[in-house]
Design an enzyme around this catalytic site. Sequence first.
Site, short mmCIF file in Angstrom:
data_model
loop_
_atom_site.label_atom_id
_atom_site.label_comp_id
_atom_site.label_asym_id
_atom_site.label_seq_id
_atom_site.Cartn_x
_atom_site.Cartn_y
_atom_site.Cartn_z
N HIS A 124 -29.69 50.40 -44.90
CA HIS A 124 -29.21 51.78 -44.78
C HIS A 124 -27.92 51.94 -43.99
O HIS A 124 -27.32 53.01 -44.00
CB HIS A 124 -30.29 52.65 -44.10
CG HIS A 124 -30.36 52.45 -42.61
ND1 HIS A 124 -31.01 51.39 -42.05
CD2 HIS A 124 -29.84 53.18 -41.59
CE1 HIS A 124 -30.91 51.46 -40.73
NE2 HIS A 124 -30.20 52.54 -40.42
N ARG A 125 -27.46 50.89 -43.30
CA ARG A 125 -26.27 51.03 -42.46
C ARG A 125 -25.04 51.37 -43.30
O ARG A 125 -24.92 50.99 -44.46
CB ARG A 125 -26.01 49.73 -41.70
CG ARG A 125 -27.07 49.39 -40.68
CD ARG A 125 -26.82 50.06 -39.35
NE ARG A 125 -27.84 49.66 -38.38
CZ ARG A 125 -27.87 50.05 -37.13
NH1 ARG A 125 -26.94 50.88 -36.69
NH2 ARG A 125 -28.82 49.66 -36.32
#
Length: 351
Positions: free
Chosen positions: A208-209
Site C-alpha cells: 500500500h505504500r
Amino acid sequence: MSNLRIATIIGARPQFVKAAPLSLEIANTAGIEEISIHTGQHYDANMSDVFFSDLALPRPAYNLGISGGSHGKMTGEMLAAIETILTEQAPDAVLVYGDTNSTLAGGLAAAKLNIPVIHVEAGLRSFNRKMPEEINRVMVDHVSALLFCPTSTSVENLAREGITKGVHQVGDLMFDATLTLTPIAEEQSKLLEELDLSPSGYCAATLHRADNTASPEAIEKALRYMVQHSDGKEVVIPLHPRTRHAAERFNISVERDGIRVVEPLGYIDMIKLAKNAALIFTDSGGLQKEAYFHGVPCVTLRSETEWIETVTSGWNRLWSEGSYAPRTDIAEYGDGSSAKTIVNIIKDWSA
C-alpha cells in the site's frame, strides 16, 4: 484531585492495534480519563470498524470522517477539526501513535494549543525523507513532551537529534496486543477454511505504500517480485483500498497467476493469515514486526526499514538484499507489559 484527561488521536489500522492494550490499561487505571478521537483516515469497515469489535476498543467519542485527498488536504482538515475538539475539551495531554497524517495533525494541533504531546512509538527513522511517514514522525517527535520508544535504536535516533528529555524505552505495544489476541485468533478465525488454505502452504502479503502504488510500473514490479520469490506458493493479498484504486486507475489486475486477492481483513483474521503463512511480503511497518512475533520470515518491499532490528535479527530482509542475517531473538520488544509501563510513566509525569 481531578482525573488526568488524555485525548487520544487514532485513525489508521496500526494505531487501532497499538491503542487496544493501552486504552484498556487506561480504562482500568484510576485517575486517568481517555477521550478518543478517530480521524476517519481508514474508512473501510474492515480497516476501521472491525477493530472496535475484534479488539474490544471503546467506541471513539468523536469520529471526524476525514479521509482521501492529498496529504496536505487531509492533514489540514484533520488539524482544524482536532483543534476545535481540543479547545472544547481542554485535555491535559494529547496522545498520538506512530507516523500517519492523523499523528501529525494531532501533534501539531496540541502543540499550537500548548497542550503536552505524548508520542507512542517515538524515535523510529527510515532516513528516507521522501516518505510522508518519515516527515510525520520527525515533526511529532520534536514537539512531544513524552516520547515512548520501542527500542534502544529509537532512543539513539532521538539523542542524535538532540531529544533526550522525556524519552523512555518501553518495548512494543503491538507485542502486547499480539500476545493477547493470537490465541483468540487461532480459536475463533475460520479464515483458512474459508479460503481453503493450509498452514505454511501459502504466502501472505500487503501492499500500500506510495512508492509501490504511484505508477503502473511500481505495482507490476512488486507483484512480479512476490510471484518470483514465493517458492511456487500462492500469494494471498488482502487488498488495501489505496492499492485497489491505484490498480483501477492504471487498468492493472492485481489478481493473476500466483496471486489471490481478498478483501481487507479484520485483525483477528489477519493474525490467522500471517501466523500460518510460510512467508510474508509487506511494505507495512507493523507487519514486519508481526511476522517476527509469529515466527514467520518476512521480505520488506522497500529499500529501507524503520524496524532495523527485524533485519539484523535475521527474521526480515529488504527486497534489495538476497539473504537473511543469522537469526536471533529481539528482546527489546519487551514481555507484553508495555501498556502498563507507559501508564505508570504517564502517572508519574503528571503527578
